[in-house]
Design an enzyme around this catalytic site. Structure first.
Site, PDB file in Angstrom:
ATOM      1  N   ASP A  27       0.814  -1.223   0.000  1.00 59.93           N
ATOM      2  CA  ASP A  27       0.000   0.000   0.000  1.00 59.93           C
ATOM      3  C   ASP A  27       0.847   1.272   0.000  1.00 59.93           C
ATOM      4  OD1 ASP A  27      -2.325  -1.671   0.238  1.00 59.93           O
ATOM      5  OD2 ASP A  27      -1.781  -1.914   2.340  1.00 59.93           O
ATOM      6  N   LYS A  84       2.464   1.822  -5.205  1.00 57.66           N
ATOM      7  CA  LYS A  84       3.200   1.264  -6.369  1.00 57.66           C
ATOM      8  C   LYS A  84       2.428   1.470  -7.660  1.00 57.66           C
ATOM      9  CE  LYS A  84       3.063  -2.809  -4.486  1.00 57.66           C
ATOM     10  NZ  LYS A  84       2.612  -2.495  -3.137  1.00 57.66           N
ATOM     11  N   GLY A 142      -4.522  -4.774  -3.935  1.00 58.36           N
ATOM     12  CA  GLY A 142      -5.528  -3.805  -4.356  1.00 58.36           C
ATOM     13  C   GLY A 142      -4.808  -2.507  -4.625  1.00 58.36           C
ATOM     14  N   HIS A 143      -4.663  -2.172  -5.894  1.00 62.97           N
ATOM     15  CA  HIS A 143      -3.946  -0.947  -6.249  1.00 62.97           C
ATOM     16  C   HIS A 143      -4.947   0.119  -6.668  1.00 62.97           C
ATOM     17  CE1 HIS A 143      -0.220  -3.584  -7.304  1.00 62.97           C
ATOM     18  NE2 HIS A 143      -0.402  -3.434  -6.020  1.00 62.97           N
ATOM     19  N   GLN A 197       2.187  -6.464  -3.283  1.00 60.35           N
ATOM     20  CA  GLN A 197       2.636  -6.575  -1.893  1.00 60.35           C
ATOM     21  C   GLN A 197       3.979  -5.827  -1.729  1.00 60.35           C
ATOM     22  OE1 GLN A 197       1.393  -9.829  -3.314  1.00 60.35           O
ATOM     23  NE2 GLN A 197      -0.500  -8.872  -2.693  1.00 60.35           N
TER      24      GLN A 197
END
Ligand code: IMP
Length: 422
Positions: free
Chosen positions: A14, A17, A41-42, A222
């Site tokens: 988080d 990225k 989750g981006h 991650q």
């Protein structure tokens, strides 16, 4: 710019990225995901529209970049199909750009059931996302996983039936919900048919692109301290989100990799359990969470928050060979009058700047802080480094000096435009 750039998270995920990748995608011909699955989750905001990406590389949002889901990814077809539909509803030409590795392992419902079962029974909980990520990687290494390409083979039904029955024996013995054999086979054959146009040998494809001098961006998922080898084991994910996983998760060679961008926030956060040296348990931590909107993209889980940990950052830079940092949320930290960053650990009265992921070491380490001046004002419109207030530049330059690494991208707000490039 090198022919292949990699974007990695330096802490517990988080870090933003997706934003770095989205920025690099302007120049990219190809963007790639190498590891993890829909545990990621981006969030990317494009022209005020918020996209929550879970499997497809965020480069696809540029509207011109081939997007590859590499062999190292564990893939939940239902989630992927939902994401494809979501992108199509925004006019993105997914059919033109998406490629899925025939070697990516498929997540089946028994993986999620096993994830829930194992997490519920753990004495020391990991706080997994319960998406079946760990059990799917277990099957991969146990050599009973089913890969995307396997779904098109004549024996697919028989192989899947055998797997479901084997896993059902474990689930039933534990009193956990089992998986319906017929229903699952039927559903997965439908998924397979819908995804078939995208499935191919992405290893050869990526090398073909490199030989054509296409610029490839690999989007990490991650982060370093969640790495199965280099993270805070056992409070980690089941893959290698560090640089080695980028190679094994794509088939790219070490010599193909040029720049390695390490994403960080001006503070830090973690979801799930495990040690976290700079965590703040007071109102300051709550304020960071609120100002930075630190709630899970998918789950909505409030994230644990704290100051930036430069000791851990140096470790992440070493492990990954980071040569550029992307610092996000500079605007958020600038809302504090003063703020801190951890410059050393006090371990049983001995000060050190050496980081190790040993649980006893991390739980006994006390952060040694340096304080910085905040109150940056509104910096979201700053287009150049020089426009930033002196106290913001002081923080940036301190991080650069401490880590010996240049901060090349600076996030000054949530939108795509709020980014300074040096
Ligand atoms: P799993 O990957 O679902 O097995 O979860 C293992 C640990 O990694 C848990 O602490 C999760 O919260 C954490 N985790 C997994 N994916 C992400 C991510 O994308 N961002 C932040 N934490 C993650």
């Amino acid at each position: 710019m090198s022919k292949c750039s990699v974007v990695l998270g330096c802490f517990y995920g988080d870090e933003g990225k997706g934003r770095t990748t989205d920025y690099l995608a302007q120049f990219a011909d190809v963007s790639v995901r190498a590891t993890g699955g829909n545990n990621a989750g981006h969030t990317i905001v494009v022209n005020g529209v918020k996209f929550a990406m879970r499997l497809i590389p965020s480069g696809i949002l540029s509207g011109k970049t081939i997007s590859v889901i590499g062999n190292g990814v564990v893939l939940n077809p239902a989630v992927l199909l939902g994401e494809i539909e979501m992108l199509k509803s925004h006019g993105i030409e997914v059919d033109k750009f998406l490629k899925i590795s025939d070697k990516a392992h498929v997540i089946f419902p028994y993986h999620s059931n096993l994830d829930v079962m194992l997490e519920n029974r753990r004495a020391n909980k990991i706080g997994t996302t319960k998406n079946g990520i760990g059990p799917a990687y277990c099957d991969k290494y146990e050599r009973c996983g089913i890969r995307m390409g396997d779904m098109y083979k004549a024996n697919f039904e028989a192989v899947l039936e055998h797997q479901i029955k084997t896993k059902n024996e474990i689930l039933a013995a534990a009193g956990e919900p089992t998986v319906d054999v017929e229903e699952t086979i039927k559903t997965y054959k439908e998924y397979a048919a819908k995804l078939e146009p995208y499935v191919c040998d992405t290893v050869n494809l990526l090398h073909k692109y490199l030989k054509e001098d296409k610029f490839v961006v690999v989007e990490g998922a991650q982060a370093t301290l969640l790495d199965i080898d280099f993270g805070s084991y056992p409070y980690v994910t089941s893959s290698n989100p560090t640089i080695g996983g980028i190679l094994t998760g794509t088939g790219l060679a070490a010599r193909d990799i040029g720049d390695v961008y390490g994403a960080i926030k001006a503070y830090s956060s973690r979801v799930g359990e495990g040690p976290y040296v700079t965590e703040l348990f007071d109102a300051v931590g709550d304020r960071i969470r609120d100002l930075g909107h630190e709630y899970g993209t998918v789950t909505g889980r409030p994230r644990r928050c704290g100051w930036l940990d430069l000791v851990a950052l140096k470790y992440a830079i070493d492990v990954n060979g980071v040569n550029y940092i992307n610092l996000n949320h500079l605007d958020t930290i600038g809302k504090f009058d003063t703020f801190k960053a951890c410059v050393a650990y006090d371990v049983n009265g001995v000060e050190t700047q050496d980081f190790t992921t040993d649980e006893d070491f991390l739980t006994s380490a006390k952060p040694v802080y340096k304080e910085f001046k905040g109150d940056f004002g509104d910096i979201s419109g700053c287009k150049t480094y020089e426009e930033l207030p002196a106290q913001a530049r002081e923080y940036i330059e301190f991080i650069e000096e401490y880590t010996g690494t240049m901060i090349k991208l600076i996030g000054t707000g949530a939108d795509r435009e709020n980014m300074i490039v040096r």
